[in-house]
Design a protein around this motif. Structure first.
Motif, PDB file in Angstrom:
ATOM      1  N   PRO A   1      17.627  15.761   9.375  1.00 61.31           N
ATOM      2  CA  PRO A   1      16.241  16.126   9.686  1.00 61.31           C
ATOM      3  C   PRO A   1      15.248  15.227   8.954  1.00 61.31           C
ATOM      4  O   PRO A   1      15.510  14.783   7.829  1.00 61.31           O
ATOM      5  CB  PRO A   1      16.137  17.573   9.182  1.00 61.31           C
ATOM      6  CG  PRO A   1      17.538  18.083   9.179  1.00 61.31           C
ATOM      7  CD  PRO A   1      18.401  16.901   8.853  1.00 61.31           C
ATOM      8  N   PHE A   2      14.101  14.970   9.597  1.00 61.19           N
ATOM      9  CA  PHE A   2      13.106  14.080   8.987  1.00 61.19           C
ATOM     10  C   PHE A   2      11.719  14.472   9.479  1.00 61.19           C
ATOM     11  O   PHE A   2      11.526  14.737  10.667  1.00 61.19           O
ATOM     12  CB  PHE A   2      13.401  12.619   9.363  1.00 61.19           C
ATOM     13  CG  PHE A   2      12.607  11.612   8.583  1.00 61.19           C
ATOM     14  CD1 PHE A   2      12.946  11.301   7.275  1.00 61.19           C
ATOM     15  CD2 PHE A   2      11.510  10.973   9.150  1.00 61.19           C
ATOM     16  CE1 PHE A   2      12.227  10.367   6.549  1.00 61.19           C
ATOM     17  CE2 PHE A   2      10.781  10.041   8.435  1.00 61.19           C
ATOM     18  CZ  PHE A   2      11.135   9.734   7.125  1.00 61.19           C
TER      19      PHE A   2
ATOM     20  N   VAL B   1       0.832  -1.209   0.000  1.00 57.10           N
ATOM     21  CA  VAL B   1       0.000   0.000   0.000  1.00 57.10           C
ATOM     22  C   VAL B   1       0.865   1.258   0.000  1.00 57.10           C
ATOM     23  O   VAL B   1       0.442   2.314   0.453  1.00 57.10           O
ATOM     24  CB  VAL B   1      -0.968   0.003   1.213  1.00 57.10           C
ATOM     25  CG1 VAL B   1      -2.009  -1.075   1.049  1.00 57.10           C
ATOM     26  CG2 VAL B   1      -0.215  -0.181   2.531  1.00 57.10           C
ATOM     27  N   GLY B   2       2.066   1.150  -0.509  1.00 56.72           N
ATOM     28  CA  GLY B   2       2.933   2.310  -0.638  1.00 56.72           C
ATOM     29  C   GLY B   2       4.229   2.170   0.126  1.00 56.72           C
ATOM     30  O   GLY B   2       4.307   1.471   1.133  1.00 56.72           O
ATOM     31  N   TYR B   3       5.255   2.817  -0.398  1.00 58.66           N
ATOM     32  CA  TYR B   3       6.564   2.868   0.258  1.00 58.66           C
ATOM     33  C   TYR B   3       6.662   4.103   1.148  1.00 58.66           C
ATOM     34  O   TYR B   3       5.931   5.076   0.969  1.00 58.66           O
ATOM     35  CB  TYR B   3       7.690   2.950  -0.778  1.00 58.66           C
ATOM     36  CG  TYR B   3       7.953   1.701  -1.558  1.00 58.66           C
ATOM     37  CD1 TYR B   3       8.398   0.544  -0.933  1.00 58.66           C
ATOM     38  CD2 TYR B   3       7.797   1.676  -2.938  1.00 58.66           C
ATOM     39  CE1 TYR B   3       8.678  -0.603  -1.660  1.00 58.66           C
ATOM     40  CE2 TYR B   3       8.078   0.533  -3.678  1.00 58.66           C
ATOM     41  CZ  TYR B   3       8.517  -0.598  -3.033  1.00 58.66           C
ATOM     42  OH  TYR B   3       8.795  -1.718  -3.757  1.00 58.66           O
ATOM     43  N   GLN B   4       7.602   4.076   2.073  1.00 61.42           N
ATOM     44  CA  GLN B   4       7.941   5.278   2.817  1.00 61.42           C
ATOM     45  C   GLN B   4       9.419   5.253   3.169  1.00 61.42           C
ATOM     46  O   GLN B   4      10.034   4.192   3.286  1.00 61.42           O
ATOM     47  CB  GLN B   4       7.084   5.420   4.073  1.00 61.42           C
ATOM     48  CG  GLN B   4       7.277   4.330   5.108  1.00 61.42           C
ATOM     49  CD  GLN B   4       6.293   4.458   6.260  1.00 61.42           C
ATOM     50  OE1 GLN B   4       5.133   4.808   6.065  1.00 61.42           O
ATOM     51  NE2 GLN B   4       6.767   4.184   7.462  1.00 61.42           N
ATOM     52  N   SER B   5       9.975   6.443   3.309  1.00 57.96           N
ATOM     53  CA  SER B   5      11.379   6.562   3.674  1.00 57.96           C
ATOM     54  C   SER B   5      11.551   6.367   5.173  1.00 57.96           C
ATOM     55  O   SER B   5      10.595   6.458   5.945  1.00 57.96           O
ATOM     56  CB  SER B   5      11.912   7.931   3.262  1.00 57.96           C
ATOM     57  OG  SER B   5      11.871   8.099   1.856  1.00 57.96           O
TER      58      SER B   5
ATOM     59  N   THR C   1       9.524  12.393   4.718  1.00 54.25           N
ATOM     60  CA  THR C   1      10.581  12.863   3.827  1.00 54.25           C
ATOM     61  C   THR C   1      11.533  13.750   4.629  1.00 54.25           C
ATOM     62  O   THR C   1      11.248  14.120   5.770  1.00 54.25           O
ATOM     63  CB  THR C   1      10.024  13.686   2.647  1.00 54.25           C
ATOM     64  OG1 THR C   1       9.350  14.839   3.163  1.00 54.25           O
ATOM     65  CG2 THR C   1       9.059  12.861   1.796  1.00 54.25           C
ATOM     66  N   VAL C   2      12.643  14.111   4.011  1.00 48.09           N
ATOM     67  CA  VAL C   2      13.559  15.086   4.597  1.00 48.09           C
ATOM     68  C   VAL C   2      13.088  16.480   4.177  1.00 48.09           C
ATOM     69  O   VAL C   2      13.024  16.773   2.972  1.00 48.09           O
ATOM     70  CB  VAL C   2      15.005  14.838   4.124  1.00 48.09           C
ATOM     71  CG1 VAL C   2      15.911  15.985   4.548  1.00 48.09           C
ATOM     72  CG2 VAL C   2      15.531  13.517   4.677  1.00 48.09           C
TER      73      VAL C   2
ATOM     74  N   LEU D   1      13.367  10.300  -1.060  1.00 52.12           N
ATOM     75  CA  LEU D   1      13.611  10.868   0.262  1.00 52.12           C
ATOM     76  C   LEU D   1      13.294  12.363   0.273  1.00 52.12           C
ATOM     77  O   LEU D   1      12.967  12.931   1.312  1.00 52.12           O
ATOM     78  CB  LEU D   1      15.072  10.633   0.658  1.00 52.12           C
ATOM     79  CG  LEU D   1      15.493  10.974   2.086  1.00 52.12           C
ATOM     80  CD1 LEU D   1      14.747  10.112   3.100  1.00 52.12           C
ATOM     81  CD2 LEU D   1      17.001  10.800   2.267  1.00 52.12           C
ATOM     82  N   LYS D   2      13.341  12.978  -0.885  1.00 51.09           N
ATOM     83  CA  LYS D   2      13.066  14.415  -1.024  1.00 51.09           C
ATOM     84  C   LYS D   2      11.581  14.694  -1.238  1.00 51.09           C
ATOM     85  O   LYS D   2      11.010  15.593  -0.615  1.00 51.09           O
ATOM     86  CB  LYS D   2      13.873  14.950  -2.203  1.00 51.09           C
ATOM     87  CG  LYS D   2      13.531  16.369  -2.663  1.00 51.09           C
ATOM     88  CD  LYS D   2      14.317  16.690  -3.926  1.00 51.09           C
ATOM     89  CE  LYS D   2      13.902  18.015  -4.539  1.00 51.09           C
ATOM     90  NZ  LYS D   2      14.622  18.270  -5.815  1.00 51.09           N
ATOM     91  N   ARG D   3      10.938  13.908  -2.122  1.00 52.47           N
ATOM     92  CA  ARG D   3       9.589  14.251  -2.555  1.00 52.47           C
ATOM     93  C   ARG D   3       8.530  13.223  -2.191  1.00 52.47           C
ATOM     94  O   ARG D   3       7.342  13.432  -2.414  1.00 52.47           O
ATOM     95  CB  ARG D   3       9.572  14.467  -4.073  1.00 52.47           C
ATOM     96  CG  ARG D   3       9.800  13.199  -4.869  1.00 52.47           C
ATOM     97  CD  ARG D   3       9.803  13.466  -6.377  1.00 52.47           C
ATOM     98  NE  ARG D   3       9.787  12.236  -7.153  1.00 52.47           N
ATOM     99  CZ  ARG D   3      10.868  11.520  -7.446  1.00 52.47           C
ATOM    100  NH1 ARG D   3      12.049  11.933  -7.044  1.00 52.47           N
ATOM    101  NH2 ARG D   3      10.766  10.405  -8.139  1.00 52.47           N
TER     102      ARG D   3
END
Length: 434
Positions: free
Chosen positions: A320-321, A309-313, A327-328, A345-347
């Motif tokens: 910073p996070f 159901v989706g990836y996450q960082s 995301t950062v 990681l950015k968007r």
């Protein structure tokens, strides 16, 4: 003095970032691509399905970037283990974080932590030979499996589950994994979406591949193939049309069956010591467009649930996070002074592999503008710092030794162009480290 930049992560985002630095910089630049694994290419190597050889050919493009004289690959180096952010800023003029989105989102339902309830990324990493996953992790001893999600990753997972081992023999699937796939007891695969077919995230090309499976009947229920509204974009309308055509099919008695389901959400994974079933609730859209339950339930007798159901960082040590966006936080790629970010990681996990190219270009423009005219960091080579800590990075030439060993293994086994080595020990042996 050349501009010296560290790129953390060697997936597409990291390598496109290295390329953008070389192309955009008006002054000499040296880029070190640091990777915690001995192998580059990130999701291209460990996320793209093994039978999608045309997509995996992107590695040929990424290879050319790593072979640029201004770029170095340093494998086996992990941020927060071997080097800190402070170490990097003392060694490089700037650092760009490009570690992607490495874990699956959770469902947040009872029973999710039962044995047999697994993140789809773990399963993908398994059949792609990621060294973090034991090749013995999956036994495939359940006759029915549920895959939660209707995106391209879910489609990849169900396609691999539905195919025979012989159909995957010419791919780079590790041999131990191929043998486990050959012994699979899976007969029925359920792919489940919370909304209707018009909301599915898979691409038309990926969806059509399911209809071409030789080893599985693809079944769609006519009442679930109904899309609400009309005037859909071409891609969405194509998905809807394909699913409606499948709803009119009669099963042909193939060894496996794939049930593509819509308007259902998982509410509980059942079982005492391991997964024994999945309870689903029929859904509908409320007036404000949200998914709501109808109070109508059904239970599937599955022995494994794969959530897709989706990836996450995940946070990086000292960086910073945002727990809200996962995301950062950044402005056009800028995180803090001399620290930058690119890629998922950015968007967030959006777009396709190629999207990372324009994203990386934006971050590099920001970096070059920020550092224009600034005094360079007087640094010692990062290898000296690592050597003092007993770490010898895996070089690009040593990575080529791993590639050569995988090609030789394929010839020995009579399988395709390459067969992936499994485990860090085997990879290090292949590059002469053990």
């Amino acid at each position: 003095m050349a501009l010296h930049v560290a790129v953390i992560g060697s997936g597409p985002a990291g390598i496109y970032t290295a390329e953008a630095l070389v192309k955009q910089s008006a002054e000499p630049v040296e880029v070190d691509v640091l990777e915690r694994l001995p192998t580059p290419y990130g999701l291209v190597r460990y996320g793209v399905a093994p039978d999608h050889t045309s997509i995996k050919s992107i590695a040929n493009y990424l290879r050319r970037v790593l072979e640029l004289p201004q770029v170095r690959f340093l494998g086996g180096v992990e941020l927060g283990v071997h080097l800190s952010v402070a170490d990097l800023l003392a060694t490089y003029d700037a650092v760009i974080y490009c570690t992607g989105a490495m874990v699956d989102r959770r469902l947040g339902i009872p029973g999710e932590d039962l044995p047999g309830s697994v993140a789809a990324t773990d399963f993908v990493n398994w059949y792609c030979g990621h060294p973090d996953v034991d090749p013995g992790r999956f036994t495939l001893d359940s006759t029915e499996v549920a895959v939660i999600g209707v995106g391209n990753v879910a489609v990849d997972v169900v396609r691999v589950l539905a195919k025979t081992a012989e159909e995957l023999r010419a791919t780079d699937v590790p041999h131990d994994v191929l043998e486990r796939l050959a012994g699979s007891q899976v007969k029925v695969i359920h792919m489940i979406g919370r909304r209707g077919p018009e909301h599915a995230k898979f691409t038309l090309k990926e969806l059509r591949e399911l209809g071409e499976l030789a080893n599985a009947d693809v079944c769609v229920r006519p009442d679930e193939a109904v899309a609400l509204g009309g005037g859909f974009p071409r891609q969405v309308q194509g998905n809807v049309d394909v699913l409606r055509s499948w709803a009119a099919r009669e099963p042909e008695g193939r060894p496996r069956r794939l049930d593509v389901r819509f308007w259902l959400r998982p509410v509980e994974i059942l079982g005492d010591e391991r997964v024994e079933g999945l309870r689903l609730e029929r859904t509908r859209l409320s007036e404000d467009g949200r998914v709501t339950g109808t109070g109508e339930y059904e239970t599937l007798p599955v022995g494994m649930v794969l959530r897709s159901v989706g990836y996450q960082s995940v946070p990086l040590p000292g960086v910073p996070f945002s727990e809200e966006s996962m995301t950062v936080p950044n402005e056009a790629g800028r995180v803090r002074d001399r620290e930058y970010v690119a890629g998922w990681l950015k968007r967030g996990p959006t777009g396709v592999i190629g999207t990372n190219k324009s994203d990386a270009a934006e971050t590099v423009r920001t970096l070059l503008s920020d550092l224009e005219g600034r005094e360079r960091v007087a640094h010692a080579p990062v290898e000296e710092l690592l050597a003092a800590r007993g770490v010898r990075p895996v070089t690009y030439e040593e990575w080529l030794g791993i590639e050569a060993a995988e090609e030789e293994l394929a010839r020995t086994l009579g399988r395709g162009e390459r067969v992936k080595l499994v485990g860090l020990e085997a990879m290090l042996r292949a590059c002469g480290r053990a």
